[in-house]
Write a protein that holds these residues in place. Structure first.
Motif, PDB file in Angstrom:
ATOM      1  N   PRO A 114       3.360 -16.742  -3.028  1.00  0.00           N
ATOM      2  CA  PRO A 114       2.530 -16.062  -4.022  1.00  0.00           C
ATOM      3  C   PRO A 114       1.035 -16.241  -3.758  1.00  0.00           C
ATOM      4  CG  PRO A 114       3.820 -17.853  -5.028  1.00  0.00           C
ATOM      5  CD  PRO A 114       4.199 -17.795  -3.593  1.00  0.00           C
ATOM      6  N   ARG A 115       0.306 -15.243  -4.193  1.00  0.00           N
ATOM      7  CA  ARG A 115      -1.158 -15.255  -4.047  1.00  0.00           C
ATOM      8  C   ARG A 115      -1.708 -14.259  -5.056  1.00  0.00           C
ATOM      9  NH1 ARG A 115      -4.566 -14.134   1.619  1.00  0.00           N
ATOM     10  NH2 ARG A 115      -6.481 -13.668   0.507  1.00  0.00           N
ATOM     11  N   PRO A 116      -2.866 -14.540  -5.671  1.00  0.00           N
ATOM     12  CA  PRO A 116      -3.398 -13.574  -6.643  1.00  0.00           C
ATOM     13  C   PRO A 116      -3.816 -12.283  -5.959  1.00  0.00           C
ATOM     14  CG  PRO A 116      -4.645 -15.653  -6.674  1.00  0.00           C
ATOM     15  CD  PRO A 116      -3.689 -15.738  -5.521  1.00  0.00           C
ATOM     16  N   PRO A 117      -3.890 -11.177  -6.713  1.00  0.00           N
ATOM     17  CA  PRO A 117      -4.342  -9.914  -6.125  1.00  0.00           C
ATOM     18  C   PRO A 117      -5.737 -10.060  -5.518  1.00  0.00           C
ATOM     19  CG  PRO A 117      -3.489  -9.575  -8.336  1.00  0.00           C
ATOM     20  CD  PRO A 117      -3.546 -11.058  -8.130  1.00  0.00           C
ATOM     21  N   LEU A 118      -5.960  -9.288  -4.478  1.00  0.00           N
ATOM     22  CA  LEU A 118      -7.211  -9.378  -3.726  1.00  0.00           C
ATOM     23  C   LEU A 118      -7.868  -8.001  -3.743  1.00  0.00           C
ATOM     24  CD1 LEU A 118      -9.082 -10.736  -1.640  1.00  0.00           C
ATOM     25  CD2 LEU A 118      -7.350 -10.230   0.092  1.00  0.00           C
ATOM     26  N   GLU A 119      -8.961  -7.897  -4.507  1.00  0.00           N
ATOM     27  CA  GLU A 119      -9.640  -6.606  -4.635  1.00  0.00           C
ATOM     28  C   GLU A 119     -10.719  -6.497  -3.564  1.00  0.00           C
ATOM     29  OE1 GLU A 119     -10.796  -5.794  -8.642  1.00  0.00           O
ATOM     30  OE2 GLU A 119     -11.984  -4.047  -8.024  1.00  0.00           O
ATOM     31  N   MET A 120     -10.654  -5.422  -2.807  1.00  0.00           N
ATOM     32  CA  MET A 120     -11.615  -5.186  -1.733  1.00  0.00           C
ATOM     33  C   MET A 120     -12.517  -4.014  -2.119  1.00  0.00           C
ATOM     34  SD  MET A 120     -10.450  -7.499   0.364  1.00  0.00           S
ATOM     35  CE  MET A 120     -11.213  -7.197   1.960  1.00  0.00           C
ATOM     36  N   GLN A 121     -13.471  -3.709  -1.274  1.00  0.00           N
ATOM     37  CA  GLN A 121     -14.313  -2.538  -1.519  1.00  0.00           C
ATOM     38  C   GLN A 121     -13.529  -1.250  -1.245  1.00  0.00           C
ATOM     39  OE1 GLN A 121     -17.827  -2.824   0.936  1.00  0.00           O
ATOM     40  NE2 GLN A 121     -18.218  -4.917   0.249  1.00  0.00           N
ATOM     41  N   GLY A 122     -13.969  -0.163  -1.876  1.00  0.00           N
ATOM     42  CA  GLY A 122     -13.450   1.162  -1.508  1.00  0.00           C
ATOM     43  C   GLY A 122     -12.112   1.504  -2.119  1.00  0.00           C
ATOM     44  N   GLY A 123     -11.677   0.740  -3.141  1.00  0.00           N
ATOM     45  CA  GLY A 123     -10.455   1.101  -3.853  1.00  0.00           C
ATOM     46  C   GLY A 123      -9.188   0.408  -3.379  1.00  0.00           C
ATOM     47  N   THR A 124      -9.286  -0.409  -2.338  1.00  0.00           N
ATOM     48  CA  THR A 124      -8.093  -1.135  -1.859  1.00  0.00           C
ATOM     49  C   THR A 124      -7.940  -2.436  -2.639  1.00  0.00           C
ATOM     50  OG1 THR A 124      -8.424  -0.301   0.395  1.00  0.00           O
ATOM     51  CG2 THR A 124      -7.016  -2.254   0.130  1.00  0.00           C
ATOM     52  N   THR A 125      -6.757  -2.634  -3.229  1.00  0.00           N
ATOM     53  CA  THR A 125      -6.411  -3.958  -3.765  1.00  0.00           C
ATOM     54  C   THR A 125      -5.091  -4.375  -3.143  1.00  0.00           C
ATOM     55  OG1 THR A 125      -7.539  -3.536  -5.858  1.00  0.00           O
ATOM     56  CG2 THR A 125      -5.944  -5.324  -5.841  1.00  0.00           C
ATOM     57  N   PHE A 126      -5.056  -5.557  -2.555  1.00  0.00           N
ATOM     58  CA  PHE A 126      -3.819  -6.104  -2.005  1.00  0.00           C
ATOM     59  C   PHE A 126      -3.105  -6.882  -3.115  1.00  0.00           C
ATOM     60  CE2 PHE A 126      -6.607  -5.825   1.797  1.00  0.00           C
ATOM     61  CZ  PHE A 126      -5.803  -5.022   2.599  1.00  0.00           C
ATOM     62  N   HIS A 127      -1.866  -6.491  -3.371  1.00  0.00           N
ATOM     63  CA  HIS A 127      -1.027  -7.194  -4.345  1.00  0.00           C
ATOM     64  C   HIS A 127       0.083  -7.882  -3.571  1.00  0.00           C
ATOM     65  CE1 HIS A 127      -2.790  -5.030  -7.811  1.00  0.00           C
ATOM     66  NE2 HIS A 127      -2.821  -3.998  -6.990  1.00  0.00           N
ATOM     67  N   PHE A 128       0.306  -9.150  -3.819  1.00  0.00           N
ATOM     68  CA  PHE A 128       1.293  -9.915  -3.049  1.00  0.00           C
ATOM     69  C   PHE A 128       2.576  -9.995  -3.876  1.00  0.00           C
ATOM     70  CE2 PHE A 128      -2.917 -10.774  -1.676  1.00  0.00           C
ATOM     71  CZ  PHE A 128      -2.799 -10.688  -0.295  1.00  0.00           C
ATOM     72  N   VAL A 129       3.638  -9.437  -3.310  1.00  0.00           N
ATOM     73  CA  VAL A 129       4.885  -9.250  -4.073  1.00  0.00           C
ATOM     74  C   VAL A 129       5.934 -10.207  -3.527  1.00  0.00           C
ATOM     75  CG1 VAL A 129       6.660  -7.592  -4.735  1.00  0.00           C
ATOM     76  CG2 VAL A 129       4.311  -6.807  -4.370  1.00  0.00           C
ATOM     77  N   THR A 130       6.438 -11.073  -4.400  1.00  0.00           N
ATOM     78  CA  THR A 130       7.380 -12.100  -3.936  1.00  0.00           C
ATOM     79  C   THR A 130       8.803 -11.842  -4.411  1.00  0.00           C
ATOM     80  OG1 THR A 130       6.771 -13.427  -5.836  1.00  0.00           O
ATOM     81  CG2 THR A 130       5.656 -13.947  -3.760  1.00  0.00           C
ATOM     82  N   ASP A 131       9.022 -10.709  -5.097  1.00  0.00           N
ATOM     83  CA  ASP A 131      10.381 -10.485  -5.609  1.00  0.00           C
ATOM     84  C   ASP A 131      11.096  -9.331  -4.917  1.00  0.00           C
ATOM     85  OD1 ASP A 131       8.520  -8.962  -6.880  1.00  0.00           O
ATOM     86  OD2 ASP A 131       9.222  -9.363  -8.916  1.00  0.00           O
ATOM     87  N   GLY A 132      10.749  -9.094  -3.655  1.00  0.00           N
ATOM     88  CA  GLY A 132      11.600  -8.247  -2.825  1.00  0.00           C
ATOM     89  C   GLY A 132      11.171  -6.793  -2.706  1.00  0.00           C
TER      90      GLY A 132
END
Ligand SMILES: NC(=O)c1ccc[n+]([C@@H]2O[C@H](COP(=O)([O-])OP(=O)(O)OC[C@H]3O[C@@H](n4cnc5c(N)ncnc54)[C@H](OP(=O)(O)O)[C@@H]3O)[C@@H](O)[C@H]2O)c1
Length: 214
Positions: A114-132
């Protein structure tokens, strides 16, 4: 209707989506950079990923261009996101793509860590999904609305969605290189039993483009 798509995923002639020994030195594994000789020079890649002017037009670019159209979310595996393995030692790694990644939509990264969401510039947010994979797909579809969800890779991620019968359409670029070892896309996968057929094929000087659909 929203589709689950793979676009511009490149495999070697012997079926690998990355070479061996992935890491900071070899993001695509040893020899893997040769896979994308069809893609890197294109106008679309130069403009949208490298942020440079110029580039090739023609069928390779047409496939590159299509790959960036009409998607509202991405899914990728943790190995595509970066070279860090195991529990995250910290949150310093923010992807290969710099402060403004070329996604511009939510990106759902499959991981066991797990890792908290990571908001980047330009509309990209990385969401880390641990439930498959199905949970990641549900979240991606929700984020994408009417638009498609694109699976970026790598091979391990695409294989799971294929085996679960969830992918509607795959554009594969078969690159005329041999990697010998690495991450196999097709091993143990029966594409005909899964109902796929080749719906488009285009041969260029650097790749054989195949679109598979059901
Ligand atoms: N050829 C191309 O066009 C192309 C495109 C994209 C990427 N790539 C390359 O492909 C390579 C990465 O591919 P890959 O096959 O090694 O790996 P990948 O699919 O990117 O990631 C696999 C990892 O994601 C996590 N994961 C996957 N499924 C999961 C699940 N159901 N639940 C929880 N976690 C899950 C696991 O990481 P943890 O257990 O560590 O969390 C797993 O080890 C990289 O070299 C990348 O540059 C190539």
């Amino acid at each position: 209707m929203s589709k689950l798509r793979v676009n511009a995923f490149t495999v070697s002639a012997d079926g690998f989506g990355a070479g061996p020994d992935q890491g900071r030195e070899y993001p695509l594994g040893r020899g893997g950079e040769a896979l994308h000789e069809w893609l890197i020079p294109t106008l679309t890649f130069q403009r949208d990923v490298q942020r440079k002017a110029g580039g090739t037009t023609g069928p390779d670019n047409d496939f590159a261009e299509r790959s960036f159209q009409n998607h509202g979310a991405w899914i990728m595996g943790r190995n595509m996101f970066g070279p860090v393995r195991g529990p995250w030692p910290d949150h310093e790694w923010k992807g290969w793509w710099g402060a403004n990644p070329p996604y511009h939509v939510p990106v759902f990264v499959l991981t066991h860590h797990p890792r908290p969401p990571l908001e980047m510039q330009g509309g990209t947010t990385f969401h880390f999904v641990t439930d498959g994979i199905e949970a990641a797909l549900a979240r991606a579809r929700d984020a994408a609305g009417e638009k498609d969800v694109r699976i970026g890779g790598g091979a391990a991620t695409i294989r799971q969605y294929l085996q679960a019968g969830l992918i509607d359409e795959l554009h594969l670029a078969i690159s005329p290189v041999l990697l010998g070892r690495g991450e196999p896309l097709f091993a143990g996968i029966d594409l005909t039993a899964l109902g796929y057929r080749v719906t488009e094929r285009v041969l260029t000087g650097t790749a054989m483009h195949l679109v598979l659909a059901r």
